[in-house]
Design a protein around this motif. Structure first.
Motif, PDB file in Angstrom:
ATOM      1  N   TYR A 137      20.345 -29.572 -28.333  1.00 49.30           N
ATOM      2  CA  TYR A 137      21.117 -28.222 -28.092  1.00 49.30           C
ATOM      3  C   TYR A 137      21.814 -28.343 -26.815  1.00 49.30           C
ATOM      4  CZ  TYR A 137      17.149 -26.735 -31.026  1.00 49.30           C
ATOM      5  OH  TYR A 137      16.120 -26.500 -31.984  1.00 49.30           O
ATOM      6  N   CYS A 147      18.894 -22.296 -27.383  1.00 47.39           N
ATOM      7  CA  CYS A 147      18.154 -22.920 -28.566  1.00 47.39           C
ATOM      8  C   CYS A 147      17.938 -22.175 -29.644  1.00 47.39           C
ATOM      9  CB  CYS A 147      16.698 -23.247 -28.061  1.00 47.39           C
ATOM     10  SG  CYS A 147      15.877 -22.011 -27.024  1.00 47.39           S
ATOM     11  N   VAL A 151      13.457 -20.721 -32.002  1.00 48.25           N
ATOM     12  CA  VAL A 151      12.999 -21.846 -31.098  1.00 48.25           C
ATOM     13  C   VAL A 151      12.572 -21.184 -29.988  1.00 48.25           C
ATOM     14  CG1 VAL A 151      13.534 -23.868 -29.920  1.00 48.25           C
ATOM     15  CG2 VAL A 151      14.296 -23.468 -32.385  1.00 48.25           C
ATOM     16  N   PRO A 184      15.624 -30.999 -30.436  1.00 47.06           N
ATOM     17  CA  PRO A 184      14.751 -30.531 -31.311  1.00 47.06           C
ATOM     18  C   PRO A 184      13.682 -30.937 -32.024  1.00 47.06           C
ATOM     19  CG  PRO A 184      16.699 -30.735 -32.718  1.00 47.06           C
ATOM     20  CD  PRO A 184      16.833 -31.301 -31.225  1.00 47.06           C
ATOM     21  N   GLN A 188      13.704 -30.917 -37.977  1.00 45.76           N
ATOM     22  CA  GLN A 188      14.094 -29.421 -38.124  1.00 45.76           C
ATOM     23  C   GLN A 188      15.674 -29.586 -38.565  1.00 45.76           C
ATOM     24  OE1 GLN A 188      13.256 -27.660 -34.502  1.00 45.76           O
ATOM     25  NE2 GLN A 188      14.090 -25.319 -35.033  1.00 45.76           N
ATOM     26  N   HIS A 190      19.218 -27.611 -39.089  1.00 50.52           N
ATOM     27  CA  HIS A 190      20.097 -26.642 -38.212  1.00 50.52           C
ATOM     28  C   HIS A 190      21.367 -26.473 -39.136  1.00 50.52           C
ATOM     29  CE1 HIS A 190      17.902 -28.282 -34.993  1.00 50.52           C
ATOM     30  NE2 HIS A 190      17.718 -26.945 -34.285  1.00 50.52           N
ATOM     31  N   TYR A 232      11.328 -30.705 -27.893  1.00 47.37           N
ATOM     32  CA  TYR A 232      10.547 -29.877 -28.530  1.00 47.37           C
ATOM     33  C   TYR A 232       9.187 -30.501 -29.664  1.00 47.37           C
ATOM     34  CZ  TYR A 232      13.367 -26.058 -26.165  1.00 47.37           C
ATOM     35  OH  TYR A 232      13.842 -25.564 -25.213  1.00 47.37           O
TER      36      TYR A 232
END
Length: 292
Positions: A137, A147, A151, A184, A188, A190, A232
């Motif tokens: 990020y 983020c 998130v 992330p 995940q 994006h 995360y």
């Protein structure tokens, strides 16, 4: 590399981060998520008046629409005044808009010095930067993680240092975006991904009646191979993140698949860290530093 680690694998840094996570939780408790949207082609909302001579809160603009969608602002124009910017648009602003322009046009998001307002909660979509085979990020000046709204609500950790510490200089005197600091959860997806071609890139715009080239934004990969980063992750029940060494994420040695692109460095010697003040806040779980 800028000579300083952003993330430290120490008890002191963990306590600082936990203090800031509780601050994020307080902001979320008072946060009113936008219920309407504005996108390219919609009529502009009424031009708002900036509050004068009072303590700034988000009450005057809680009803403003959130910008939905992402487009090239240099070709199709910027969102109008009177809207809330998603984190994806905050990223665009830092790349292409001067400090004076962003504080005048989007004063609900930015302070007079061009920094993000400390009480702002991440919203909407966001970008990730892709370098060394990893997504991370954008982090404004090593402080505020762009983020995105989902998130932010899920992990409640988007502040990495006090905003006042960052505004007086902190890790960089530039209004820059750092990559290689916060990652992330694995797997995940994006939609908005920006390929970083080099470790350091300046965005130059021509500003003024007699246009002159001005650097308005800087993007930089700041992590060395043996630096620490924040990841995360949902599988950690006691904390929504862990501090890991970058090498544990198995980065590629070059910034892009091109073998001649910038290579990861190995940090040598003692590291001087301009860290914020320390708080004694919470006991440190024994596994806050993950070894994969």
């Amino acid at each position: 590399m800028n000579g300083s680690r952003v993330v430290e694998a120490s008890r002191e840094y963990y306590e600082d981060l936990e203090h800031l996570r509780y601050r994020c939780m307080e902001l979320l408790d008072d946060y009113h998520e936008p219920t309407s949207f504005w996108t390219l082609g919609d009529p502009p909302p009424p031009k708002p008046e900036k509050p004068q001579g009072q303590i700034f809160t988000d009450k005057p603009y809680r009803h403003w629409p959130l910008v939905r969608g992402v487009w090239d602002p240099l070709k199709h124009g910027w969102p109008p005044e009177g809207v809330r910017l998603s984190d994806a648009w905050m990223y665009q602003v830092f790349r292409y808009m001067s400090r004076n322009e962003r504080t005048t046009r989007y004063w609900s998001e930015f302070q007079g010095d061009g920094a993000i307002r400390a009480n702002r909660v991440p919203m909407g979509e966001t970008f990730v930067g892709v370098a060394h085979g990893l997504e991370s990020y954008p982090v404004f000046k090593g402080w505020y993680v762009l983020c995105g709204g989902a998130v932010a609500k899920r992990y409640k950790t988007w502040m990495l240092s006090p905003s006042s510490y960052t505004r007086i200089g902190g890790l960089s005197n530039l209004s820059s975006l750092f990559f290689g600091v916060v990652f992330p959860q694995k797997g995940q997806i994006h939609i908005h991904r920006e390929e970083l071609k080099a470790h350091y890139f300046e965005h130059v715009m021509h500003i003024g009646r007699y246009p002159r080239a001005v650097v308005v934004g800087v993007e930089q990969w700041v992590a060395c191979y043996n630096d620490y980063a924040i990841v995360y992750n949902d599988k950690f029940q006691d904390l929504p993140y862990r501090i890991v060494c970058l090498q544990q994420l198995e980065p590629q040695w070059t910034c892009t698949p091109d073998p001649n692109s910038d290579r990861l460095e190995i940090r040598q010697g003692p590291v001087v860290n301009p860290t914020p003040s320390r708080w004694s806040f919470a006991p440190v779980p024994p596994d806050f530093l993950v070894q994969f």
